[in-house]
Write an enzyme that holds these catalytic residues in place. Structure first.
Site, PDB file in Angstrom:
ATOM      1  N   ASP A  46      41.420   9.462  53.267  1.00 17.70           N
ATOM      2  CA  ASP A  46      42.063   9.846  54.505  1.00 17.70           C
ATOM      3  C   ASP A  46      41.836  11.300  54.880  1.00 17.70           C
ATOM      4  OD1 ASP A  46      43.557  10.976  52.494  1.00 17.70           O
ATOM      5  OD2 ASP A  46      45.464  10.149  53.123  1.00 17.70           O
ATOM      6  N   THR A  47      40.993  12.008  54.130  1.00 16.12           N
ATOM      7  CA  THR A  47      40.773  13.429  54.382  1.00 16.12           C
ATOM      8  C   THR A  47      39.291  13.736  54.443  1.00 16.12           C
ATOM      9  OG1 THR A  47      42.821  13.968  53.234  1.00 16.12           O
ATOM     10  CG2 THR A  47      41.251  15.759  53.532  1.00 16.12           C
TER      11      THR A  47
END
Length: 85
Positions: free
Chosen positions: A40-41
């Protein structure tokens, strides 16, 4: 320390550095367990010829993020702040 910026940006220096790349000796990417690191990053950093730089960390904090999209851009805003005291 004096940094030879013009030398570092020269086509000759780039060619010398490029000649050191050995795709036949490249390492395989490490195996990462989804339980250890999320997906998610992302991190991006770019610098233009004038030295202007942009550094970006986009982190949704799980797959849902904040569930808020910035206008019609498709960019989902993050909500990583809930764990801050």
């Amino acid at each position: 320390m004096k940094i030879p910026v013009e030398d570092l940006l020269s086509k000759d220096y780039a060619a010398k550095r490029r000649s050191l790349i050995r795709p036949d000796q490249a390492l395989d990417p490490p195996a990462v367990s989804p339980g250890v690191f999320g997906r998610d990053t992302i991190y991006l950093c770019v610098v233009d010829e004038a030295g202007n730089a942009v550094s970006l960390i986009q982190s949704l904090y799980h797959s849902f993020g904040s569930a808020v999209v910035a206008g019609n851009t498709g960019i989902v805003l993050q909500n990583r702040g809930p764990i801050f005291p």
